[in-house]
Write a protein that holds these residues in place. Structure first.
Motif, mmCIF file in Angstrom:
data_model
loop_
_atom_site.group_PDB
_atom_site.id
_atom_site.type_symbol
_atom_site.label_atom_id
_atom_site.label_comp_id
_atom_site.label_asym_id
_atom_site.label_seq_id
_atom_site.Cartn_x
_atom_site.Cartn_y
_atom_site.Cartn_z
ATOM 1 N N ALA A 153 -86.364 -27.700 -66.454
ATOM 2 C CA ALA A 153 -86.247 -28.052 -67.878
ATOM 3 C C ALA A 153 -86.292 -29.561 -68.090
ATOM 4 O O ALA A 153 -86.837 -30.029 -69.075
ATOM 5 C CB ALA A 153 -84.959 -27.481 -68.456
ATOM 6 N N TYR A 154 -85.676 -30.295 -67.157
ATOM 7 C CA TYR A 154 -85.531 -31.725 -67.405
ATOM 8 C C TYR A 154 -86.394 -32.606 -66.493
ATOM 9 O O TYR A 154 -86.185 -33.825 -66.405
ATOM 10 C CB TYR A 154 -84.046 -32.121 -67.291
ATOM 11 N N VAL B 6 -74.025 -33.166 -65.241
ATOM 12 C CA VAL B 6 -75.366 -33.525 -64.773
ATOM 13 C C VAL B 6 -76.386 -33.151 -65.842
ATOM 14 O O VAL B 6 -77.287 -33.922 -66.174
ATOM 15 C CB VAL B 6 -75.694 -32.792 -63.441
ATOM 16 N N ALA B 7 -76.208 -31.971 -66.429
ATOM 17 C CA ALA B 7 -77.140 -31.499 -67.455
ATOM 18 C C ALA B 7 -77.130 -32.441 -68.662
ATOM 19 O O ALA B 7 -78.172 -32.827 -69.179
ATOM 20 C CB ALA B 7 -76.772 -30.090 -67.887
ATOM 21 N N LYS B 8 -75.915 -32.814 -69.076
ATOM 22 C CA LYS B 8 -75.804 -33.670 -70.260
ATOM 23 C C LYS B 8 -76.501 -35.019 -70.013
ATOM 24 O O LYS B 8 -77.283 -35.490 -70.836
ATOM 25 C CB LYS B 8 -74.319 -33.882 -70.578
ATOM 26 N N ALA B 9 -76.218 -35.620 -68.835
ATOM 27 C CA ALA B 9 -76.809 -36.917 -68.518
ATOM 28 C C ALA B 9 -78.329 -36.796 -68.400
ATOM 29 O O ALA B 9 -79.072 -37.661 -68.876
ATOM 30 C CB ALA B 9 -76.205 -37.458 -67.229
ATOM 31 N N GLU C 80 -74.553 -30.532 -76.067
ATOM 32 C CA GLU C 80 -74.811 -29.092 -75.937
ATOM 33 C C GLU C 80 -75.122 -28.631 -74.501
ATOM 34 O O GLU C 80 -74.595 -27.598 -74.060
ATOM 35 C CB GLU C 80 -75.955 -28.676 -76.870
ATOM 36 N N PRO C 81 -75.971 -29.396 -73.748
ATOM 37 C CA PRO C 81 -76.281 -28.916 -72.387
ATOM 38 C C PRO C 81 -75.026 -28.748 -71.533
ATOM 39 O O PRO C 81 -74.923 -27.822 -70.729
ATOM 40 C CB PRO C 81 -77.173 -30.017 -71.813
ATOM 41 N N LEU C 82 -74.048 -29.644 -71.744
ATOM 42 C CA LEU C 82 -72.803 -29.581 -70.974
ATOM 43 C C LEU C 82 -72.144 -28.211 -71.149
ATOM 44 O O LEU C 82 -71.776 -27.544 -70.175
ATOM 45 C CB LEU C 82 -71.870 -30.703 -71.459
ATOM 46 N N TYR C 83 -72.037 -27.784 -72.417
ATOM 47 C CA TYR C 83 -71.310 -26.531 -72.656
ATOM 48 C C TYR C 83 -72.162 -25.301 -72.379
ATOM 49 O O TYR C 83 -71.626 -24.254 -72.021
ATOM 50 C CB TYR C 83 -70.702 -26.542 -74.061
#
Ligand code: ATP
Length: 624
Positions: free
Chosen positions: A95-96, A116-119, A172-175
């Motif tokens: 995705a990233y 990690v997702a949020k960053a 949002e990615p964090l949660y």
């Protein structure tokens, strides 16, 4: 009657009434909650979120409640997300646009895939803004994910995760990741979700809405007999809080919270506690609690102590039902203990034997450890619930509706006597018969079944602990210390905590290094975590923090007041907490979740009982 909140729902809403609510609204609330330690403030934040939902798009409330409780379905449906870290890492990478190696490296640094997702999301440049995610969409996607199976299932699951991640922004990615892992890590437990829901309901515009305390009581009680948000939320929205007990009743197929017992240390204490009420003693079997539900359509479900679906573990018990139920019985709910059993010699086997039994989707032919059901209560029979009946009436229904089948189904052995000597002898016989001790229960007054309650009307008397603290404790490892000497390279000891269910935090209670096999020491995995809901002092700072995931049963010599450990701090001393002396690991409790660990109140009760019984006046202790 309803002060405390300064709330104007419309001013914070950035969607139109009736429109699906953006996930960002919930994610931001999670962020706010994660920065708060006050339970009152956390409850207010979530209560306000729910109020906003009720005031704008009430149809979304059930999705908000599920995600806040970090669930996608009720526990008893047995449907889990089951997404491993490897799948998440791969989805993040796709995705990233980062390599999996890079993501693993960042995971090592951050200790949390959500971060990690949020960053990763915030450092990614995007050409166009995706349509915002909604709460309903996130929950729906999780539900679809949980049911993906068959060919290419891994890839299809990743595609769903990727679609969420690509549409997510900001926090949002964090949660999304943490919800996928079924761990929000913001210090929000289900009890607060229930209180917040009650608060929101009590604040809605209905003239008949009760005060908050009343609403909290009703919602908690209803949830204990009907733990299903779909029905509760829809009844709440249509008829208000006070009508909930009429709609959300106890029915077979939905497990109720089991009634629990309080510890005692001796036969004479039982007489003190029960005074003039009549009572009965039953063997305390050492197995695993099972609530067996038999539905009108002939299907059978078995639920664990924490309301999880355990049906797949006991196909043999399901077959037995037709043998132990009388033909006249069309529906029932039994409260039982499943115990490993040697049918050839007609002998109860140890708890360890039972834990060797496979857990999921067992097929009858693969069963090596046989079990016998020891039934001690009946909660529902032929369309009628029996919770309000006294134990002697329930027991009569039990005996009249079922038959014992050797090696498969037995009624719990009991003696009804208030003669001290007779009880003592019965306790000794229980031990000889491989039981843990006795459970002593009120019989005909104040003897209703109290769902999900640790009641004064059930007392447990365990032989082992009669000389010291009355009971073992179920504690959560929250950190570990590097080993020295023989244990260099692995862990040498662990920091344990009890659970404060009011403050919803884990409070450190002792270090433990005894009772472990070498294998166990090696196996424990570690992950660095935020310690926002751990209560500890610097003197106990471990080398590694753990996520609260396991529950360990621990035996100790006694309890003492401690300046270093903070269990039940403030309860028996103004500032100091309580600690365990000479703790020793007995076993891992796989049937308990961390929030079901021994509570700080129980620890304080144990300390007080010890003081009364032994005049223990040892006040300050070393930090063992
Ligand atoms: P608790 O549920 O009180 O936290 P626990 O799960 O650690 O405790 P114990 O303290 O050992 O278990 O005692 C209660 C458990 O004993 C019940 O949950 C049940 O599984 C088991 N049990 C065995 N025999 C009986 C019986 N006759 N009546 C009630 N419970 C029984």
């Amino acid at each position: 009657k309803k002060k405390g909140l300064d709330f104007k729902p419309k001013s914070v809403a950035f969607w139109k009434d009736g429109e699906s609510i953006p996930f960002m609204f919930l994610a931001r609330a999670f962020d706010l909650i994660s920065n708060e330690s006050s339970r009152i403030v956390i409850t207010d934040i979530l209560g306000n979120v729910f109020r906003t939902v009720i005031a704008t798009t009430p149809g979304d409330l059930v999705s908000f409640v599920y995600l806040s409780a970090c669930k996608i379905y009720p526990a008893h449906d047995g449907i889990e997300l089951g997404i491993g870290d490897a799948a998440i890492i791969k989805s993040l990478s796709e995705a990233y646009g980062k390599s999996e190696t890079q993501i693993k490296k960042e995971l090592k640094k951050e200790g949390d895939l959500g971060l990690v997702a949020k960053a990763s999301r915030s450092s990614q440049s995007t050409m166009f803004k995706p349509a915002p995610l909604t709460v309903a969409k996130v929950l729906d996607t999780f539900r679809i994910l949980a049911k993906v199976s068959g060919k290419d299932s891994q890839e299809r699951k990743r595609n769903h995760i990727k679609a969420l991640l690509v549409a997510a922004s900001d926090c949002e990615p964090l949660y999304i990741i943490r919800l996928l892992q079924s761990k929000l890590r913001i210090g929000l437990a289900e009890q607060t979700v229930l209180v917040a829901l009650a608060q929101a309901a009590a604040y809605s515009e209905r003239p008949s809405d009760p005060p908050i305390e009343e609403a909290v009581k009703v919602i908690k009680q209803v949830y204990s007999v009907h733990p299903k948000y779909d029905t509760i939320v829809s009844a709440l929205l249509s008829d208000g809080v006070l009508k909930l007990p009429d709609t959300c009743t106890f029915v077979p197929g939905v497990p109720i919270g089991p009634m629990l017992a309080k510890p005692t240390k001796g036969v004479s204490e039982i007489l003190d506690k029960f005074q003039n009420r009549d009572f009965t003693c039953e063997y305390k079997y050492d197995g695993e609690r099972a609530q067996i539900h038999y539905l009108e359509d002939g299907s059978v479900e078995i639920y664990s102590r924490n309301a999880e679906r355990n049906t797949g573990k006991f196909p043999d018990v399901i077959q037995s039902v037709q043998r132990f139920k009388k033909p006249s019985v069309s529906s029932f709910v039994l409260d039982c203990e499943v115990v490993a059993f040697d049918r050839k010699n007609s002998k109860i086997l140890s708890f360890q034997k039972l834990s060797n039994r496979a857990r999921k989707d067992v097929s009858i032919d693969d069963i090596t450890v046989q079990v016998c059901i020891f039934a001690f209560d009946i909660l529902y029979l032929n369309g009628e619930q029996l919770l309000q009946e006294q134990l002697n009436v329930r027991r009569k229904h039990l005996y009249d509706s079922f038959v014992e089948v050797p090696g498969e189904f037995k009624f719990a052995t009991e003696v009804t006597s208030n003669d001290l000597e007779a009880i003592q002898t019965f306790l000794d016989t229980a031990i000889v018969d491989s039981c843990e001790g006795l459970i002593v229960k009120t019989l005909s007054t104040e003897a209703t079944y109290e769902p999900a309650k640790r009641s004064n009307n059930w007392l447990k008397l365990k032989k082992d602990y009669m000389d010291n603290i009355g009971d073992s404790l179920d504690l959560v490892p929250i950190g570990a210390y590097h080993g020295r000497g023989k244990r260099t390279g692995g862990y040498g000891g662990f920091l344990l905590a009890c659970y404060d269910d009011e403050k919803e935090e884990f409070q450190c209670i002792c270090k433990i290094g005894t009772g472990f096999s070498e294998k166990m020491l090696e196996e424990r995995s570690s992950s660095l975590e935020s310690q926002s809901y751990y209560r500890f002092t610097d003197a106990t700072n471990p080398d590694v923090w753990f996520e609260p995931t396991e529950v360990w049963e621990v035996k100790a010599a006694d309890l003492s007041i401690s300046p270093v450990y903070l269990a039940a701090a403030g309860a028996v001393d103004a500032v100091k907490g309580i600690s365990l002396r000479f703790p020793r690991l007995l076993r891992v409790r796989e049937d308990k979740k961390p929030e079901e660990a021994t509570t700080s109140d129980q620890v304080a009760d144990m300390y007080r009982a010890q003081k009364i019984n032994h005049g223990n006046n040892q006040d300050e202790e070393d930090d063992n």
